[in-house]
Enzyme design. Sequence first.
Site, PDB file in Angstrom:
ATOM      1  N   CYS A  10       0.863  -1.188   0.000  1.00  0.00           N
ATOM      2  CA  CYS A  10       0.000   0.000   0.000  1.00  0.00           C
ATOM      3  C   CYS A  10       0.896   1.233   0.000  1.00  0.00           C
ATOM      4  O   CYS A  10       2.065   1.146  -0.392  1.00  0.00           O
ATOM      5  CB  CYS A  10      -0.978  -0.026   1.173  1.00  0.00           C
ATOM      6  N   ASN A  13       2.116   1.485   4.463  1.00  0.00           N
ATOM      7  CA  ASN A  13       2.422   0.219   5.136  1.00  0.00           C
ATOM      8  C   ASN A  13       2.089   0.263   6.634  1.00  0.00           C
ATOM      9  O   ASN A  13       2.745  -0.385   7.447  1.00  0.00           O
ATOM     10  CB  ASN A  13       3.897  -0.183   4.917  1.00  0.00           C
ATOM     11  N   CYS A  15      -1.654   0.714   7.357  1.00  0.00           N
ATOM     12  CA  CYS A  15      -3.092   0.398   7.415  1.00  0.00           C
ATOM     13  C   CYS A  15      -3.436  -0.837   6.574  1.00  0.00           C
ATOM     14  O   CYS A  15      -3.620  -1.928   7.105  1.00  0.00           O
ATOM     15  CB  CYS A  15      -3.928   1.598   6.958  1.00  0.00           C
ATOM     16  N   ARG A  16      -3.525  -0.668   5.259  1.00  0.00           N
ATOM     17  CA  ARG A  16      -4.068  -1.735   4.428  1.00  0.00           C
ATOM     18  C   ARG A  16      -3.152  -2.951   4.273  1.00  0.00           C
ATOM     19  O   ARG A  16      -3.577  -4.092   4.495  1.00  0.00           O
ATOM     20  CB  ARG A  16      -4.437  -1.177   3.039  1.00  0.00           C
ATOM     21  N   SER A  17      -1.892  -2.732   3.864  1.00  0.00           N
ATOM     22  CA  SER A  17      -1.061  -3.910   3.550  1.00  0.00           C
ATOM     23  C   SER A  17      -0.657  -4.730   4.777  1.00  0.00           C
ATOM     24  O   SER A  17      -0.640  -5.961   4.689  1.00  0.00           O
ATOM     25  CB  SER A  17       0.154  -3.529   2.692  1.00  0.00           C
ATOM     26  N   ASP A 127      -8.241   3.836   0.898  1.00  0.00           N
ATOM     27  CA  ASP A 127      -7.314   4.230   1.958  1.00  0.00           C
ATOM     28  C   ASP A 127      -8.121   4.749   3.151  1.00  0.00           C
ATOM     29  O   ASP A 127      -8.836   5.743   3.033  1.00  0.00           O
ATOM     30  CB  ASP A 127      -6.412   5.337   1.396  1.00  0.00           C
TER      31      ASP A 127
HETATM   32  P1  4NP Z   1      -1.917   2.784   4.027  1.00  0.00           P
HETATM   33  O1  4NP Z   1      -2.590   4.139   4.574  1.00  0.00           O
HETATM   34  O2  4NP Z   1      -1.321   3.125   2.686  1.00  0.00           O
HETATM   35  O3  4NP Z   1      -3.076   1.870   3.910  1.00  0.00           O
HETATM   36  O4  4NP Z   1      -0.887   2.373   5.060  1.00  0.00           O
HETATM   37  C1  4NP Z   1      -1.871   5.342   4.703  1.00  0.00           C
HETATM   38  C2  4NP Z   1      -1.097   5.540   5.825  1.00  0.00           C
HETATM   39  C3  4NP Z   1      -0.390   6.730   5.976  1.00  0.00           C
HETATM   40  C4  4NP Z   1      -0.471   7.704   5.006  1.00  0.00           C
HETATM   41  C5  4NP Z   1      -1.253   7.499   3.874  1.00  0.00           C
HETATM   42  C6  4NP Z   1      -1.945   6.300   3.716  1.00  0.00           C
HETATM   43  N1  4NP Z   1       0.215   8.932   5.170  1.00  0.00           N
HETATM   44  O5  4NP Z   1       0.046   9.824   4.324  1.00  0.00           O
HETATM   45  O6  4NP Z   1       0.993   9.062   6.143  1.00  0.00           O
END
Ligand code: 4NP
Length: 163
Positions: A10, A13, A15-17, A127
């Site tokens: 993702c 790294n 939340c989703r992955s 997201d």
């Molecule tokens: P992820 O979500 O890609 O599912 O881990 C996010 C986590 C942090 C951020 C963006 C998306 N960020 O901008 O810090």
Amino acid sequence: MTKVKVLFVCLGNICRSPLAEAIFKHKVTRRGYESHIEIDSCGTSNYHIGDTPDDRTIENALRNGIVINHLGRQLQHEDLEYYDFILAMDRSNHQNILRLDHTNQHHHKVFLMRSFNADDTHDEVPDPYYGGPRGFQQVFEILDRATDSFLQHLTKNFLLNKK
Ligand code: 4NP
């Protein structure tokens, strides 16, 4: 016996992955395939290197019976060589992964996470980072279904007779 190596990707790294990794590991272990599948996750960005997953992701996963154990890391070029399946959570991650593959040698290993269920009418895992708690449960349910479809794909095509 060679292992099938799977990498969930993702943006951050956190939340989703890492959630996809934890749900998938849980299912693989329950099915007795843990010695045949290697599983990890990473982010395309460098925002959360070394960080534990987002508290909201950890708590929501626990409410669904899943323990997450991961520290953030960024996708490296070597990952493209090493992994057999590189599963992107959304189109933007997918594009960024392909961009790292300068020679186009590994494009065939890069998929959208939701592409293994022919009945799924969406292709992105949204997201949840800037949204509310419902988004985290929604992502959990999407990944629960998507990992089922992916595991079915693996068992059908790579893991038959491997127990
Ligand atoms: P992820 O979500 O890609 O599912 O881990 C996010 C986590 C942090 C951020 C963006 C998306 N960020 O901008 O810090």
